[in-house]
Scaffold this motif. Structure first.
Motif, PDB file in Angstrom:
ATOM      1  N   ALA A  39      71.634  19.667   2.520  1.00 51.74           N
ATOM      2  CA  ALA A  39      73.062  19.853   2.781  1.00 51.74           C
ATOM      3  C   ALA A  39      73.289  20.434   4.175  1.00 51.74           C
ATOM      4  N   PHE A  40      72.457  21.388   4.574  1.00 49.83           N
ATOM      5  CA  PHE A  40      72.597  22.017   5.892  1.00 49.83           C
ATOM      6  C   PHE A  40      72.364  20.993   7.005  1.00 49.83           C
ATOM      7  N   VAL A  41      71.334  20.170   6.859  1.00 43.15           N
ATOM      8  CA  VAL A  41      71.051  19.136   7.857  1.00 43.15           C
ATOM      9  C   VAL A  41      72.176  18.113   7.884  1.00 43.15           C
ATOM     10  N   GLY A  42      72.714  17.770   6.723  1.00 41.73           N
ATOM     11  CA  GLY A  42      73.816  16.809   6.665  1.00 41.73           C
ATOM     12  C   GLY A  42      75.045  17.309   7.397  1.00 41.73           C
ATOM     13  N   VAL A  43      75.364  18.589   7.233  1.00 40.95           N
ATOM     14  CA  VAL A  43      76.514  19.162   7.931  1.00 40.95           C
ATOM     15  C   VAL A  43      76.263  19.160   9.438  1.00 40.95           C
ATOM     16  N   GLY A  44      75.037  19.460   9.847  1.00 42.30           N
ATOM     17  CA  GLY A  44      74.703  19.432  11.273  1.00 42.30           C
ATOM     18  C   GLY A  44      74.824  18.042  11.866  1.00 42.30           C
ATOM     19  N   LEU A  45      74.344  17.039  11.138  1.00 39.07           N
ATOM     20  CA  LEU A  45      74.460  15.657  11.615  1.00 39.07           C
ATOM     21  C   LEU A  45      75.917  15.225  11.699  1.00 39.07           C
ATOM     22  N   PHE A  46      76.710  15.626  10.720  1.00 32.20           N
ATOM     23  CA  PHE A  46      78.137  15.295  10.742  1.00 32.20           C
ATOM     24  C   PHE A  46      78.818  15.913  11.963  1.00 32.20           C
ATOM     25  N   ALA A  47      78.511  17.182  12.242  1.00 32.44           N
ATOM     26  CA  ALA A  47      79.116  17.860  13.387  1.00 32.44           C
ATOM     27  C   ALA A  47      78.676  17.210  14.702  1.00 32.44           C
ATOM     28  N   ALA A  48      77.390  16.850  14.793  1.00 32.88           N
ATOM     29  CA  ALA A  48      76.897  16.209  16.016  1.00 32.88           C
ATOM     30  C   ALA A  48      77.544  14.838  16.205  1.00 32.88           C
ATOM     31  N   GLY A  49      77.702  14.100  15.129  1.00 27.91           N
ATOM     32  CA  GLY A  49      78.345  12.785  15.217  1.00 27.91           C
ATOM     33  C   GLY A  49      79.803  12.898  15.631  1.00 27.91           C
ATOM     34  N   THR A  50      80.493  13.867  15.088  1.00 25.64           N
ATOM     35  CA  THR A  50      81.894  14.064  15.455  1.00 25.64           C
ATOM     36  C   THR A  50      82.021  14.451  16.925  1.00 25.64           C
ATOM     37  N   ALA A  51      81.147  15.334  17.388  1.00 22.72           N
ATOM     38  CA  ALA A  51      81.189  15.736  18.797  1.00 22.72           C
ATOM     39  C   ALA A  51      80.882  14.550  19.705  1.00 22.72           C
ATOM     40  N   ALA A  52      79.899  13.734  19.326  1.00 22.51           N
ATOM     41  CA  ALA A  52      79.559  12.563  20.136  1.00 22.51           C
ATOM     42  C   ALA A  52      80.721  11.572  20.181  1.00 22.51           C
ATOM     43  N   MET A  53      81.414  11.403  19.065  1.00 30.31           N
ATOM     44  CA  MET A  53      82.570  10.496  19.058  1.00 30.31           C
ATOM     45  C   MET A  53      83.683  11.017  19.959  1.00 30.31           C
ATOM     46  N   LYS A  54      83.914  12.324  19.933  1.00 32.23           N
ATOM     47  CA  LYS A  54      84.963  12.899  20.774  1.00 32.23           C
ATOM     48  C   LYS A  54      84.627  12.735  22.254  1.00 32.23           C
ATOM     49  N   VAL A  55      83.363  12.967  22.599  1.00 33.40           N
ATOM     50  CA  VAL A  55      82.946  12.796  23.999  1.00 33.40           C
ATOM     51  C   VAL A  55      83.080  11.336  24.406  1.00 33.40           C
ATOM     52  N   GLY A  56      82.688  10.435  23.525  1.00 26.03           N
ATOM     53  CA  GLY A  56      82.817   8.998  23.819  1.00 26.03           C
ATOM     54  C   GLY A  56      84.258   8.586  24.016  1.00 26.03           C
TER      55      GLY A  56
END
Length: 77
Positions: A39-56
């Motif tokens: 669950a912790f890794v999943g939340v981290g991946l979700f946050a990283a994906g959201t940040a990458a989408m915002k930067v894109g």
């Protein structure tokens, strides 16, 4: 209104208590820690994906090409 038989409720409660007890036993603790880690890794991946989408979105929109705020976008109206 129909009610569940008493036996069904007792069995459901007993299964819930037994499942929780199994997870908190010495054998079940590694499983519980593994689930928490996933669950912790999943939340981290979700946050990283959201940040990458915002930067894109920011890069593809161009720097300095932001849209002026519109009245219908205001949360206060």
């Amino acid at each position: 209104m129909e009610q569940e038989p008493i036996q069904g409720n007792v069995l459901k409660t007993a299964a819930t208590v037994a499942g929780a007890g199994a997870l908190l036993s010495p054998v079940g603790l590694p499983i519980l820690q593994g689930l928490a880690g996933i669950a912790f890794v999943g939340v981290g991946l979700f946050a990283a994906g959201t940040a990458a989408m915002k930067v894109g979105e920011m890069i593809s929109g161009g720097i300095g090409q932001s849209k002026p705020p519109r009245e219908e976008d205001s949360p206060f109206l």
